[in-house]
Motif scaffolding. Structure first.
Motif, PDB file in Angstrom:
ATOM      1  N   GLU B  11       2.975   0.523  -6.432  1.00  0.00           N
ATOM      2  CA  GLU B  11       1.573   0.281  -6.076  1.00  0.00           C
ATOM      3  C   GLU B  11       1.465  -0.436  -4.743  1.00  0.00           C
ATOM      4  O   GLU B  11       0.585  -0.141  -3.930  1.00  0.00           O
ATOM      5  CB  GLU B  11       0.889  -0.537  -7.169  1.00  0.00           C
ATOM      6  N   LEU B  12       2.406  -1.366  -4.546  1.00  0.00           N
ATOM      7  CA  LEU B  12       2.406  -2.117  -3.291  1.00  0.00           C
ATOM      8  C   LEU B  12       2.638  -1.137  -2.122  1.00  0.00           C
ATOM      9  O   LEU B  12       1.942  -1.183  -1.113  1.00  0.00           O
ATOM     10  CB  LEU B  12       3.507  -3.175  -3.350  1.00  0.00           C
ATOM     11  N   MET B  14       1.970   2.010  -2.063  1.00  0.00           N
ATOM     12  CA  MET B  14       0.787   2.849  -1.896  1.00  0.00           C
ATOM     13  C   MET B  14      -0.316   2.109  -1.166  1.00  0.00           C
ATOM     14  O   MET B  14      -0.963   2.643  -0.266  1.00  0.00           O
ATOM     15  CB  MET B  14       0.264   3.290  -3.264  1.00  0.00           C
ATOM     16  N   GLU B  15      -0.512   0.853  -1.559  1.00  0.00           N
ATOM     17  CA  GLU B  15      -1.626   0.080  -1.019  1.00  0.00           C
ATOM     18  C   GLU B  15      -1.441  -0.152   0.478  1.00  0.00           C
ATOM     19  O   GLU B  15      -2.347   0.086   1.281  1.00  0.00           O
ATOM     20  CB  GLU B  15      -1.718  -1.256  -1.764  1.00  0.00           C
ATOM     21  N   HIS B  19      -3.442   1.512   3.931  1.00  0.00           N
ATOM     22  CA  HIS B  19      -4.016   0.751   5.022  1.00  0.00           C
ATOM     23  C   HIS B  19      -3.517   1.272   6.373  1.00  0.00           C
ATOM     24  O   HIS B  19      -4.300   1.588   7.267  1.00  0.00           O
ATOM     25  CB  HIS B  19      -3.657  -0.726   4.883  1.00  0.00           C
ATOM     26  N   GLU B  44      -0.343  -3.094  14.653  1.00  0.00           N
ATOM     27  CA  GLU B  44      -1.510  -3.893  14.275  1.00  0.00           C
ATOM     28  C   GLU B  44      -1.325  -4.513  12.889  1.00  0.00           C
ATOM     29  O   GLU B  44      -1.763  -5.614  12.640  1.00  0.00           O
ATOM     30  CB  GLU B  44      -2.758  -2.993  14.254  1.00  0.00           C
ATOM     31  N   PHE B  45      -0.679  -3.712  12.035  1.00  0.00           N
ATOM     32  CA  PHE B  45      -0.560  -4.165  10.652  1.00  0.00           C
ATOM     33  C   PHE B  45       0.415  -5.333  10.524  1.00  0.00           C
ATOM     34  O   PHE B  45       0.187  -6.261   9.746  1.00  0.00           O
ATOM     35  CB  PHE B  45      -0.087  -3.000   9.776  1.00  0.00           C
ATOM     36  N   GLY B  46       1.453  -5.316  11.312  1.00  0.00           N
ATOM     37  CA  GLY B  46       2.462  -6.380  11.210  1.00  0.00           C
ATOM     38  C   GLY B  46       3.680  -5.901  10.421  1.00  0.00           C
ATOM     39  O   GLY B  46       3.684  -4.768   9.923  1.00  0.00           O
ATOM     40  N   GLY B  47       4.685  -6.765  10.325  1.00  0.00           N
ATOM     41  CA  GLY B  47       5.961  -6.398   9.684  1.00  0.00           C
ATOM     42  C   GLY B  47       5.779  -6.056   8.210  1.00  0.00           C
ATOM     43  O   GLY B  47       5.482  -6.917   7.388  1.00  0.00           O
ATOM     44  N   ILE B  51       5.595  -8.601   4.862  1.00  0.00           N
ATOM     45  CA  ILE B  51       4.367  -8.673   4.074  1.00  0.00           C
ATOM     46  C   ILE B  51       4.635  -8.302   2.621  1.00  0.00           C
ATOM     47  O   ILE B  51       4.158  -8.960   1.691  1.00  0.00           O
ATOM     48  CB  ILE B  51       3.286  -7.763   4.698  1.00  0.00           C
ATOM     49  N   GLN B  54       6.110 -11.169   1.005  1.00  0.00           N
ATOM     50  CA  GLN B  54       5.116 -12.215   0.697  1.00  0.00           C
ATOM     51  C   GLN B  54       4.289 -11.814  -0.515  1.00  0.00           C
ATOM     52  O   GLN B  54       3.935 -12.639  -1.351  1.00  0.00           O
ATOM     53  CB  GLN B  54       4.213 -12.459   1.904  1.00  0.00           C
ATOM     54  N   CYS B  55       3.978 -10.512  -0.593  1.00  0.00           N
ATOM     55  CA  CYS B  55       3.201 -10.042  -1.742  1.00  0.00           C
ATOM     56  C   CYS B  55       3.994 -10.199  -3.027  1.00  0.00           C
ATOM     57  O   CYS B  55       3.456 -10.593  -4.063  1.00  0.00           O
ATOM     58  CB  CYS B  55       2.821  -8.583  -1.565  1.00  0.00           C
ATOM     59  N   GLU B  58       3.836 -13.328  -4.686  1.00  0.00           N
ATOM     60  CA  GLU B  58       2.613 -13.623  -5.450  1.00  0.00           C
ATOM     61  C   GLU B  58       2.602 -12.903  -6.785  1.00  0.00           C
ATOM     62  O   GLU B  58       1.708 -13.104  -7.586  1.00  0.00           O
ATOM     63  CB  GLU B  58       1.378 -13.199  -4.637  1.00  0.00           C
ATOM     64  N   ARG B  60       3.130 -11.667 -10.523  1.00  0.00           N
ATOM     65  CA  ARG B  60       3.300 -12.357 -11.787  1.00  0.00           C
ATOM     66  C   ARG B  60       4.711 -12.155 -12.320  1.00  0.00           C
ATOM     67  O   ARG B  60       5.225 -12.913 -13.097  1.00  0.00           O
ATOM     68  CB  ARG B  60       2.311 -11.822 -12.815  1.00  0.00           C
TER      69      ARG B  60
END
Lengths: 108, 891
Positions: B11-12, B14-15, B19, B44-47, B51, B54-55, B58, B60
């Motif tokens: 999902e990550l 895909m998301e 973008h 523009e989006f960044g590395g 990211i 970092q996600c 977060e 669970r």
């Protein structure tokens, strides 16, 4: 292009919450909205939005679902939860107190 | 089904992909080529990877994903150093296993409460007196033991029981029971030797046991003329009654008398003493002894001088033990046949908590079990030290890796968790294996415990609580010994560790190894203690087994018969015994046929005072009521005078043979002397050599008196010319010819009989011995681990030394010395520890009095030194085999 400002630490969450208060939207849209409404002043590296979104989701301030996007691709759209709305209000109050205080000092 | 964390990952993707592509679409609309648009969008989006990371933080499921990583990584790391891993797992398994097993034993003996409702209300009744209660107690059956200068006894008269039960009514319920006896029980043609305990009718009501089937006794079963009923344990019902669902109402033939099965006890009820091996219960009035018209027990019912029953009470809710004591004391005193002669001889009631069952087993096994608990704690400590040592060794090895990870941005918390996961993994494997070791040890203990006839049925099983305890120990070990190295590593300042490289370990490592050295020192010191204990106890066992008995131990066969129980009385009984003597003596292979009232080497017996006529103070003595052939059959030489004749014995002449030490106590020449034993006057006709009576441990004066041929039961002792078990076949046939209804009970050779009295010592010696071996192995492993790692780290240094001219011998001896110095320091520390512990064991009466034989200490030290030498030799050889060129290049 006008000079861009770095985002103050910790304000990204507030911006995301505020943006989502206007309705359900996906990450791309949130980024564009922030860019647009800040009159292109705030430089949000677009990718950095996502850790923030995931963090807010983990805190159950926003929820997400998968929707078919404009181009036929699946997009993950976020919306504010009740707790998120409360949090937004608190943070807005906090923000205005903070900026007011700064303003008073600067204008003293 | 897909794992949630896997789904999250897609999902990550895909998301973020959505973008970037939407952004690229926008750029494409501005007129860029697709490739260019994508590139700009990504910029523009960044590395993306940062990211994503970092996600993931977060997520669970993050902790789980990381734990998975940690476990996989830990597993790889463990496989990279298999010797350390195996040593650590083995150490954990042995340490935890041994501890759990001993905890289970201690639980079974000391801590388990009876599986009854409100066990805390149960009270055991004793009485104490400083001297013998003269004029109050003549005959007794039960046990007594010394406690702080007073004698504690558990037997009461029937009158005492009746008085106290009436007095306590409304405040507490009193129930009586008697010692268990062996009976032959036959059900549907199957005969078994079983243990019977006579109890009062209200016994099970007092305990509040529930029946599994049928009913248990009530007060009405005490009535004269009540039908003969019997209650069996669940175990007996399963094993001997074939779990017959219709068993209740059928009849069991017990000692050739029919009893109807009234009920089967609940499965969980295993008796009132820990380890109780009772199979059957009858009411006291229907017990085989009571049914013999003029038996000692029968006569005791109305004789306040014979104290033969044991009592326990259940206090009603809210009644304290002190309150009950105060109520019962006058009732107890009112039952005495005569006023006590002095305050010293006045029996005082003593009430004791019986929530854990009666204290008999605890008195016998309590001290050894506590000692074992202490020893196993030391084993556990050594194991823990080993684990710490091994994990520490590995942590030091991995300091560089840890430093690298820290400098690459791995958080301290994460690093700690990594190490923690690894030790947890280790602890889990070790813990699981520890359960296996505990089960094995438990089985070993069960086989070593006294069992069957004179024994007990103790379930030494790791119950859930012991398992939980194990898990707790394993976790604690993981926490302590996993986190310490992790904490150390986490404190590591990345740069020096990285700079240190692999070459310059030499002197720096010295201080760093200090805790490991201390641990080994501590291990070896405790090792001295444990190995000494092992040698002392096993040595004591073999000493006791081989101890001079004073009689011939080989070629002797023992068994009991109870003709009284199948109807032999008076003259018929006498004639039966006479025929038996003649019949068995005529068998080829049987040299002589001894009969005795009490079985020798049974650990109990018949005791009384032997008093010189005209004196008041007697000699406390063991009494053997015997036939004339017994002294010869036992193999005790007569040193003065003569043995009794057949004529004397059969006519009941009052003659006595006494043992040498009793003769010495009487001072003068004992022959012709007259002595009094329970009121009767005997003439001393002979002196026999000192021989053991009830066990090998305590020598005691013995008086041999003529056997009363009217006794309903007897122990037969055969001296054989062939091996005793070879003679047994013939003996059995001959006995069957005499009376086929008469079962032979407890058939043992004398050697077997003796070893039965030593079962407690055997169990203890075995466990101590295995702890000693365990300690030896653990110490060696610890030392080996330590030395392997120091030498491995110092390989470059050794290379330099050798390049500069050190010979292989120099290196060998250097490493050897370094290891052995440590071992010697530990040994030196251990000696006073062992001495102190031995002293303590003597004070606790676990070991006999007297100074500790120094050779044991020397042996222990040599064993440890040898083990240490072996442990150090391997790494030293490895170090001396270092190729200097290779070592230098490596650096």
């Amino acid at each position: 292009m006008a000079k861009k400002s770095d985002l103050l630490q910790g304000t990204l969450d507030l911006l995301v919450l505020k943006t989502l208060a206007q309705g359900q939207m996906h990450g791309y849209a949130i980024a564009q909205r922030i860019l647009l409404t800040s009159r292109q002043v705030l430089e949000v590296q677009q990718g950095s939005l996502y850790p923030a979104l995931h963090r807010l989701e983990r805190k159950r301030l926003v929820t997400s679902e998968w929707r078919e996007g404009d181009s036929g691709r699946m997009a993950k759209v976020y919306s504010l939860t009740k707790a998120g709305a409360r949090q937004l209000k608190e943070e807005l109050d906090e923000w205005s107190r903070y900026t007011n205080a700064i303003q008073w000092v600067l204008e003293a | 089904m897909r794992w949630p964390w896997k789904r999250e990952e897609t999902e990550l993707d895909m998301e973020l992909g959505y973008h970037v592509e939407t952004l690229a679409d926008a750029f494409e609309k501005q007129g860029m080529s697709r490739t260019e648009a994508m590139r700009k969008a990504r910029k523009e989006f960044g590395g993306v990877d940062t990211i994503k990371d970092q996600c993931r933080d977060e997520s669970r499921w993050n902790w789980l994903a990381q734990a998975g990583q940690d476990v996989r990584f830990g597993w790889r790391m463990m496989r990279k150093t298999p010797s350390i891993t195996l040593a650590a797992i083995a150490t954990l398994a042995l340490g935890i296993g041994a501890t759990t097993a001993i905890l289970a034993l201690a639980d079974a003996v000391l801590w388990r409460t009876l599986p009854l409702p409100a066990p805390e209300q149960l009270t055991e009744l004793f009485w104490t007196a400083k001297g013998r209660a003269d004029g109050l107690v003549r005959g007794s059956s039960g046990s007594n033991f010394p406690d702080n200068g007073v004698q504690v006894a558990d037997y009461f008269s029937f009158q005492g029981y009746r008085n106290m039960r009436e007095r306590a009514a409304g405040k507490a319920q009193l129930a009586a029971h008697m010692g268990d006896t062996q009976v032959s029980a036959s059900f549907a043609g199957q005969v078994s030797v079983s243990k019977l305990r006579p109890v009062s009718g209200n016994f099970f009501q007092t305990l509040q046991v529930q029946p599994f089937a049928g009913r248990l006794f009530t007060g009405r079963d005490d009535d004269a003329g009540a039908p003969f009923v019997i209650v069996t344990t669940h175990r007996f019902w399963e094993n001997q009654l074939g779990a017959d669902p219709a068993a209740v109402g059928k009849s069991i033939l017990m000692n050739n008398r029919a009893y109807t099965i009234a009920g089967v006890l609940a499965r969980g009820f295993t008796g009132i003493v820990p380890g109780d091996a009772t199979d059957l219960y009858v009411t006291i009035w229907q017990s085989p002894e009571m049914l013999i018209a003029d038996s000692f027990y029968r006569k005791a019912v109305n004789n306040p001088l014979n104290w033969v029953i044991q009592l326990m009470a259940r206090r009603n809710a809210g009644v304290s033990q002190t309150e009950l004591d105060a109520m019962l004391t006058p009732a107890f005193a009112a039952s005495w046949a005569a006023p006590p002669k002095s305050p010293e001889q006045t029996p005082r009631l003593r009430l004791q908590d019986a929530s854990h069952g009666l204290g008999a087993l605890r008195r016998r096994f309590g001290d050894p079990v506590w000692t074992l608990l202490g020893l196993v704690t030391l084993v556990l400590l050594i194991s823990c030290a080993n684990i710490a040592n091994l994990l520490l060794a590995r942590a030091v090895e991995r300091e560089k890796e840890a430093a690298l990870r820290v400098s690459l941005g791995c958080g301290n918390g994460r690093l700690m968790r990594q190490f923690f996961t690894e030790s947890l993994l280790l602890a889990m494997i070790g813990g699981v294996m520890g359960v296996g070791v505990a089960a094995l040890l438990g089985r070993l203990m069960s086989t070593l415990l006294p069992r069957g006839a004179d024994g007990l049925t103790l379930t030494v099983e790791s119950d859930p609580r012991a398992l939980l305890g194990t898990a707790a120990v394993a976790l604690l070990a993981a926490l302590l010994f996993g986190l310490y190295p992790a904490w150390r590593t986490a404190r590591v300042d990345a740069s020096p560790a990285l700079k240190e490289g692999s070459g310059s370990a030499g002197t720096m490592s010295r201080s760093r190894w200090a805790p490991a050295k201390l641990l080994v020192l501590f291990q070896v010191a405790l090792g001295v203690l444990l190995v000494t204990a092992a040698i002392l106890y096993t040595g004591r066992l073999s000493y006791m087994v081989g101890k001079e008995a004073g009689f011939e131990r080989g070629h002797a066969l023992l068994f009991d018969i109870r003709p009284g129980e199948i109807g032999y009385r008076d003259e018929r009984l006498r004639q039966f015994y006479f025929t038996l003597e003649e019949r068995l003596a005529s068998l080829a292979g049987v040299e002589s046929v001894g009969l005795a009232r009490t079985r020798p080497m049974r650990g109990g017996g018949y005791w009384d005072d032997v008093t010189k006529v005209g004196e008041t103070k007697g000699v406390g003595s063991a009494i053997h009521h015997i036939n004339p052939a017994f002294i010869g059959a036992l193999g005790v030489p007569i040193v003065a005078g003569r043995s009794m004749t057949v004529q004397e014995a059969r006519s009941g002449a009052k003659v006595a043979v006494i043992s040498e030490d009793m003769a010495q106590k009487f001072g003068e020449s004992p022959l012709g002397l007259h002595v009094k034993v329970s009121g009767d006057d005997y003439e001393v006709i002979g002196v026999a050599r000192q021989a053991r009576y009830s066990d090998l441990e305590r020598p005691t004066p013995v008086a041999y008196l003529p056997f009363d041929y009217k006794r309903d039961s007897v122990t037969v002792l055969l001296r054989t010319t062939v091996p005793p078990l070879t003679a047994y076949g013939m003996v059995r046939n001959a006995m069957r010819d005499l009376d086929r209804d008469l079962p032979l009970v407890d058939v043992f050779t004398m050697e077997q009989q003796i070893s039965k009295t030593l079962q407690r010592e055997r169990l203890f010696a075995w466990l101590c011995g295995s702890f000693g071996v365990l300690a030896l192995v653990l110490c060696a492993v610890g030392l080996y681990g330590l030395m392997s790692h120091t030498t491995a780290r110092r390989t470059p240094e050794i290379g330099i030394r050798m390049a500069l001219g050190a010979s292989r011998g120099d290196v060998l001896s250097q490493v050897l010395w370094e290891g052995l110095r440590l071992a010697v320091a530990g040994l030196v520390l251990g000696v006073p520890l062992a001495l102190y512990a031995a002293d303590f064991a003597v004070k606790q009466r676990v070991l006999p009095e007297g100074p500790m034989p120094y050779w044991t200490l020397v042996a222990a030290i040599s064993a440890l030194a040898a083990a240490a030498f072996m442990a150090v030799l391997a790494p030293a050889m490895r170090a001396s085999a270092v190729d200097p060129m290779q070592a230098l290049r490596q650096g």
